[in-house]
Design a protein around this motif. Structure first.
Motif, PDB file in Angstrom:
ATOM      1  N   SER A  46      87.819 -45.864  27.558  1.00  9.91           N
ATOM      2  CA  SER A  46      88.440 -46.230  28.721  1.00  9.91           C
ATOM      3  C   SER A  46      89.738 -45.676  29.137  1.00  9.91           C
ATOM      4  N   THR A  47      90.642 -45.911  28.244  1.00  9.46           N
ATOM      5  CA  THR A  47      92.059 -45.415  28.200  1.00  9.46           C
ATOM      6  C   THR A  47      92.110 -43.807  28.198  1.00  9.46           C
ATOM      7  N   LYS A 103      92.731 -38.312  30.371  1.00  8.33           N
ATOM      8  CA  LYS A 103      92.148 -37.015  30.496  1.00  8.33           C
ATOM      9  C   LYS A 103      92.096 -36.670  31.937  1.00  8.33           C
ATOM     10  N   GLN A 104      91.899 -37.606  32.932  1.00  8.85           N
ATOM     11  CA  GLN A 104      91.901 -37.251  34.503  1.00  8.85           C
ATOM     12  C   GLN A 104      93.232 -36.959  34.826  1.00  8.85           C
ATOM     13  N   PHE A 150      87.955 -38.108  20.191  1.00 12.56           N
ATOM     14  CA  PHE A 150      89.078 -38.529  19.488  1.00 12.56           C
ATOM     15  C   PHE A 150      89.271 -40.432  19.427  1.00 12.56           C
ATOM     16  N   VAL A 151      88.224 -40.923  19.998  1.00 13.96           N
ATOM     17  CA  VAL A 151      88.090 -42.176  19.907  1.00 13.96           C
ATOM     18  C   VAL A 151      88.249 -42.735  18.449  1.00 13.96           C
ATOM     19  N   LYS A 201      96.645 -52.115  22.365  1.00 12.80           N
ATOM     20  CA  LYS A 201      96.324 -51.302  23.775  1.00 12.80           C
ATOM     21  C   LYS A 201      97.444 -50.433  23.936  1.00 12.80           C
ATOM     22  N   SER A 202      98.594 -51.031  23.720  1.00 14.89           N
ATOM     23  CA  SER A 202      99.902 -50.310  24.178  1.00 14.89           C
ATOM     24  C   SER A 202     100.238 -49.083  23.010  1.00 14.89           C
ATOM     25  N   ALA A 203      99.619 -49.543  21.647  1.00 17.24           N
ATOM     26  CA  ALA A 203      99.967 -48.309  20.538  1.00 17.24           C
ATOM     27  C   ALA A 203      98.680 -47.405  20.762  1.00 17.24           C
ATOM     28  N   SER A 204      97.633 -47.587  21.373  1.00 16.07           N
ATOM     29  CA  SER A 204      96.663 -46.789  21.696  1.00 16.07           C
ATOM     30  C   SER A 204      96.881 -45.671  22.649  1.00 16.07           C
ATOM     31  N   GLU A 205      97.575 -46.490  23.629  1.00 10.46           N
ATOM     32  CA  GLU A 205      97.880 -45.614  24.958  1.00 10.46           C
ATOM     33  C   GLU A 205      99.114 -44.587  24.604  1.00 10.46           C
ATOM     34  N   LYS A 206      99.988 -44.901  23.605  1.00 13.36           N
ATOM     35  CA  LYS A 206     101.000 -44.043  23.330  1.00 13.36           C
ATOM     36  C   LYS A 206     100.497 -42.965  22.523  1.00 13.36           C
TER      37      LYS A 206
END
Length: 536
Positions: free
Chosen positions: A470-471, A476-477, A488-489, A513-518
């Motif tokens: 989802s992130t 991507k959008q 890439f997930v 979540k923060s680490a995945s967003e970065k």
């Protein structure tokens, strides 16, 4: 001898012998089961030899209600159920031979009654069979496996002359046979051992010797070479000098045998108490079985193995439990360990791994199942990597736990399977490694990981793949990057898992979540930059 009969020979076997004799035929218990009884080992099965022809055996037991399997009939063997399993009018009648003798009729009726009792009280034996084989005298062997033709003999002495080793060329009659040509001057009712090749003496001496000339015996069936080694391994018997010389000179002939037959005998050899001693003394057998997979010539005698301590590693067989996977893994580790360095690629599906290919080829050639091959490849391939991590961690408990969790991560993406593999690996390392305390410490550390439910698999992460996906879609959008696909997930999750294991990120949803967003933001920038460079 009466003690042997009462201790090991069941009433079912006695009834079968009596039925053959009451019909005018000789019948003896023969082969390995006699050897085992004399050694105080309960036989796994019984073989019976008789002068009755296969068709006569079928006629006798079919009429008595026994089930007869004629699969080996052309070789003189009929498999007969240990107890009657069918009832018909003919089962009440005896053969013409028996009907001529009132005494024999009474004897047969007595054993019919016993068999009916056995059938009623021992249902689990109904599907058990005993092989009854007509006395044989083999003709010339044509291919190192089969006689040119099978000829039926007339006496037990002819039959014993065709057997492989003296300790197997023994016949046992729970009571003296009634036929004149089989009498030894004893009263009927007494048991006897027929030994015309010194098998009893060889049992006392704990010696394995061929019946007749060893070279001739082995050329008849080359599998007898492995059988000799197997008996030496299992029984702890020495192989007498002439037989030993014949083995050494003809051992290369094992390569001509079907691999399934080699597998069966070699596996039994490997499970023997004296497997280490036998394989060390007859190392040539390893060059025949594994030489091609190791890239060795047919004349290679394994002397080179001493340079990397293969024979020292073989000593671990003495401490290994009698489990085929474990024993096979110890042997393969001794033979292949030098090819699995510290930096060996742990993915056994990687075709570029020569070590993996050689090991899998060897096990496949020996017809081991995919399951056994997979387990052996895991233990052999991971052993050096695990030892390297354990020793590199030293006395630092934190480093050791991190190293072990990373190793568990490589074992399997499934937490339960990874746990089982790691525990099996520790058991294996305890067998092959001299530093037992070091392995015990590592196992204790991993057990703490399990007890505290520390993270070492994706399923342990506080964030799931859908959340990362989802992130990724949002980024991507936002950046209009079609090339930022969902593939890439997996990369992100693997990064997060390693970071949690190495204690760089706490295993909480917010932190992950923060680490995945970065991570995805940095990835998007990298992809965007690459796209611009391509357009330029």
């Amino acid at each position: 001898m009466e003690q042997i009969a009462s201790k090991y020979v069941s009433s079912e076997i006695l009834a079968i012998l009596e039925r053959l004799e009451s019909n005018g035929f000789s019948a003896f218990i023969v082969g390995g089961c006699v050897r085992d009884m004399l050694l105080g080992i309960p036989p796994k099965d019984f073989d019976i030899s008789t002068d009755a022809l296969p068709s006569e055996v079928v006629d006798i037991f079919d009429k008595a209600g026994y089930k007869c399997l004629e699969i080996g009939k052309k070789y003189g063997t009929i498999s007969v159920s240990k107890t009657p399993i069918k009832t018909n009018d003919s089962a009440k009648n005896d053969s013409p031979k028996t009907q001529k003798s009132p005494k024999n009729m009474q004897s047969t009726k007595k054993y019919q009654k016993n068999n009916e009792s056995i059938k009623a009280t021992n249902n689990e034996a109904i599907n058990d069979f005993v092989e009854i084989t007509t006395f044989r005298k083999d003709s010339a062997y044509i291919d190192g496996r089969h006689p040119q033709s099978v000829e039926f003999g007339k006496s037990i002495y002819e039959d014993l002359s065709r057997r492989d080793f003296t300790i197997n060329a023994l016949a046992f009659a729970p009571h003296t046979p009634q036929k004149a040509n089989d009498k030894r001057g004893k009263n009927r009712g007494q048991s006897q051992i027929i030994d015309i090749y010194g098998g009893l003496e060889d049992l006392k001496r704990k010696s394995i010797a061929c019946v007749g000339k060893p070279s001739e015996r082995f050329s008849e069936d080359y599998l007898r070479i492995l059988r000799a080694l197997r008996f030496s391994s299992v029984l702890g018997f020495d192989i007498e000098p002439k037989t030993k010389r014949a083995i050494k000179s003809q051992i290369q002939k094992l390569d001509s045998l079907p691999k399934e037959r080699v597998n069966a005998e070699f596996s039994k050899l490997l499970l023997g108490d004296f497997a280490c001693e036998v394989l060390s003394e007859y190392s040539e057998v390893l060059s025949v079985i594994f030489g091609e997979s190791l890239g060795l010539g047919v004349d290679f005698d394994l002397e080179g193995f001493a340079t990397f301590g293969a024979f020292h590693k073989l000593a671990s067989l003495k401490n290994a439990p009698k489990d085929l996977v474990t024993r096979l893994s110890v042997l393969c580790y001794a033979l292949f360990a030098k090819d699995f360095g510290k930096d060996f690629d742990l993915d056994f599906d990687t075709k570029s791994s020569e070590a993996k290919l050689a090991l899998k080829t060897a096990l496949k050639n020996l017809r081991y199942s995919n399951e056994i091959a997979s387990q052996v490849c895991f233990l052999v391939g991971f052993a050096n990597r695990a030892l390297a991590k354990i020793y590199e961690a030293g006395q630092c408990q934190k480093s050791l736990k991190i190293a072990l969790k990373l190793l568990a991560k490589e074992c399997s993406p499934n937490a339960l399977i990874a746990e089982q593999k790691m525990l099996a690996l520790f058991e294996f390392l305890d067998i092959i490694c001299a530093s037992k305390p070091k392995i015990a410490q590592a196992k204790s550390s991993f057990c703490q990981v399990l007890c505290h439910k520390e993270c070492f698999c994706l399923s342990h992460l506080a964030i799931k793949g859908d959340e990362v996906k989802s992130t990724l879609q949002k980024i991507k959008q936002k950046n209009s990057l079609d090339s930022l696909s969902s593939r890439f997930v997996g990369e992100v999750l693997d990064f997060l898992l390693r970071a949690v294991i190495e204690e760089q990120i706490p295993n909480t949803k917010s932190a992950l979540k923060s680490a995945s967003e970065k991570y995805l933001h940095d990835l998007a920038q990298s992809v965007s930059k690459a796209c611009k460079e391509e357009k330029c």
